[in-house]
Design an enzyme around this catalytic site. Structure first.
Site, short mmCIF file in Angstrom:
data_model
loop_
_atom_site.label_atom_id
_atom_site.label_comp_id
_atom_site.label_asym_id
_atom_site.label_seq_id
_atom_site.Cartn_x
_atom_site.Cartn_y
_atom_site.Cartn_z
N ASP A 22 0.79 -1.25 0.00
CA ASP A 22 0.00 0.00 0.00
C ASP A 22 0.81 1.30 0.00
OD1 ASP A 22 -1.56 -2.13 0.82
OD2 ASP A 22 -2.26 -1.19 2.65
N GLU A 200 -10.49 -2.61 4.19
CA GLU A 200 -9.16 -2.09 4.49
C GLU A 200 -9.02 -0.68 3.89
OE1 GLU A 200 -6.40 -6.03 4.77
OE2 GLU A 200 -6.66 -5.30 2.75
C1 FRU Z 1 -3.89 -3.68 2.75
C2 FRU Z 1 -3.25 -4.06 4.07
C3 FRU Z 1 -3.66 -3.10 5.18
C4 FRU Z 1 -2.53 -3.22 6.15
C5 FRU Z 1 -1.34 -3.43 5.25
C6 FRU Z 1 -0.29 -4.32 5.82
O1 FRU Z 1 -3.21 -4.12 1.63
O2 FRU Z 1 -3.62 -5.39 4.41
O3 FRU Z 1 -4.93 -3.36 5.73
O4 FRU Z 1 -2.39 -2.10 6.97
O5 FRU Z 1 -1.84 -3.98 4.05
O6 FRU Z 1 0.85 -4.33 5.02
#
Ligand code: FRU
Length: 509
Positions: A22, A200
């Site tokens: 992300d 998310e």
């Molecule tokens: C989304 C996610 C988020 C989390 C991060 C962990 O892709 O699963 O929810 O904070 O990636 O790397």
């Protein structure tokens, strides 16, 4: 050398080595510099041991790498996704008068431990390059393993901070407000759209409205990512248009809409302090379904994933589509400016093949017309092809009187890595998006405009003024990248009205 590997996008951000997911902490500083932080495992090419990596760019295309901005303190912990604000007025009290207002940067992120996810903060006095974690963290602790990804903005009208944060497995976005970024009060929760397995990376943003009765106003837009559970498999980002008042988001309707219909656009967030009230978004150009086996971990560095191009978002008036309340999300990449080279598609005709000369990145714009009295379903296709014959198709299916369909098809685009993961080129990778037509226009030609940015292994489509976008990965056979672009038209009833193909210079030289 580094960034010259055949699988590397040349105008997209990718980490020099390691695993990225992300985008985090996106903000524009007082010098107009874009700051991109990202979920980062520096030591392996799979997720785990999450840090915040950091890069900056003047134009959104050429990036400079910086040292890691936030690292976990203990093994087994991770600095998960979150956001950044510039605390110009020192509401947090972290900054003395010696720190310039524009350098007062606060990161709000999730600390992931084995038995908890909490919201934590860290401050930077040097404009976002080095951070100190707040000594009284966490700032929100619900004692749950499912509570993450805070995205904070300044609410002008109420003079306080607002946080959107995911309650992943209760399929809710929580809203909190704060005067000082330290003490937070919950105001409401929102649920809706497609649930998938978990919510998310939520984000609430006001985006400029173009056209229609609300031209010039702003649209409250809630972004929510789900994973897994996307119609095409794996992860996808949806959005809601609505209203935000008294700390509560209300969607205009119950429809499910996707920000990008491709398989490779996830966890996108917007830049805090984007210039001129623009909404600029960037997403992780991959999918949890296969990202950890993508074939970029070999070679001299070993890296995985790129970020999408930064895209300007607007709410565009499409009055012929009442289902969408007349407005639809539109995304277009930031302008290429002087990175764009000379036109490669001189004197284009319906059976033109354009040789793709350059570093592997191209900006393609094509317009097709289908006459209103055409009898049959027609197709207009752009085929991006390697010498070895692997290809990616981007096209439109148009049946007069019916909604048109924009599609991307990567089933024949090369390396499948089906031995480790069959989801990459399965049937679901034919991504389609319907396109409705203004009935008032039924007697004129139906025009289809395709804007396609090809960048070696990553292609982004922006059709019909960006109201239909798709981000798609491809891994080409035989260490090649595309060398030609072919136009394919199903009959004389469909015509190529215009074509432009420009090479975009690599920004990693
Ligand atoms: C989304 C996610 C988020 C989390 C991060 C962990 O892709 O699963 O929810 O904070 O990636 O790397």
């Amino acid at each position: 050398g580094m960034y010259q590997e055949i699988n590397r996008p040349q105008i997209h951000y990718s980490p020099s080595a390691g695993f990225m997911n992300d985008p985090n902490g996106l903000f524009v500083d007082d010098d107009g510099l874009f700051h991109l932080y990202f979920q980062y495992n520096p030591n392996q090419t799979v997720a785990g041991n999450q840090h915040w990596g950091h890069a900056t760019s003047k134009d959104g295309y050429a990036w400079d790498n910086h040292p890691i901005a936030l690292a976990p303190e203990k093994a087994g912990e991770g600095i998960f996704s979150g956001s950044i604000v510039v605390d110009r007025n020192n509401t947090s009290g972290f900054f003395g008068d010696d720190v310039k207002p524009g350098d007062r940067v606060v990161a709000i992120y999730t600390l992931n431990t084995e038995d908890n996810q909490t919201q934590d903060i860290a401050y930077s006095k040097d404009g976002g390059y080095t951070f100190t974690k707040y000594e009284r963290n966490p700032v929100i602790d619900l004692k749950t393993t499912q509570f993450r990804d805070p995205k904070v903005f300044w609410d002008e009208q109420h003079s306080h901070w607002v946080m959107a944060v995911a309650h992943p497995q209760s399929y809710e976005v929580g809203f909190y407000t704060s005067a000082d970024l330290k003490s937070w009060q919950e105001t409401s929760r929102f649920s809706g759209g497609l649930w998938g397995y978990q919510f998310e990376c939520p984000g609430l943003v006001q985006i400029p409205i173009v056209g229609g009765p609300r031209n010039g106003e702003k649209m409250w837009t809630l972004l929510v990512s789900i994973n897994p559970g996307a119609p095409l498999g794996g992860s996808v980002q949806q959005y809601f248009f609505g209203d935000f008042s008294n700390g509560k988001f209300t969607a205009n309707d119950t429809a499910v809409r996707f920000a990008d219909f491709g398989k490779d656009f996830y966890a996108a967030q917007t830049y805090f302090n984007a210039p001129e009230g623009q909404a600029i978004i960037q997403g992780w150009a991959s999918n949890w379904q296969y990202t950890q086996v993508a074939p970029t971990a070999r070679g001299d560095s070993g890296w995985r994933s790129a970020q999408s191009l930064p895209r300007t978002m607007t709410a565009r008036w499409t009055q012929y589509n009442p289902m969408y309340n007349g407005y639809q999300l539109s995304m277009e990449p930031l302008p290429f400016g002087t990175l764009a080279g000379a036109e490669l598609a001189q004197r284009a005709t319906s059976n033109t093949t354009v040789q793709l000369k350059g570093d592997g990145a191209f900006d393609v714009r094509a317009t097709f017309a289908v006459p209103a009295d055409a009898k049959n379903a027609e197709t207009a296709r752009l085929r991006v092809k390697t010498r070895g014959g692997a290809f990616l198709d981007v096209g439109a299916l148009v049946k007069p009187g019916d909604p048109a369909t924009i599609y991307t098809d990567r089933r024949k685009a090369g390396v499948t890595f089906a031995d480790t993961n069959s989801f990459f080129t399965d049937r679901a990778s034919v991504a389609v998006m319907p396109l409705r037509r203004d009935p008032a226009d039924a007697k004129s030609d139906q025009l289809i405009d395709l804007h396609v940015v090809v960048d070696r292994t990553l292609t982004e489509v922006f059709a019909q003024n960006g109201t239909v976008s798709a981000s798609t990965l491809t891994y080409w056979d035989n260490n090649e990248f595309p060398s030609s672009l072919q136009i394919g038209l199903s009959s004389k009833d469909i015509t190529l009205e215009s074509l432009s193909v420009k090479p975009i210079a690599s920004t990693w030289k």
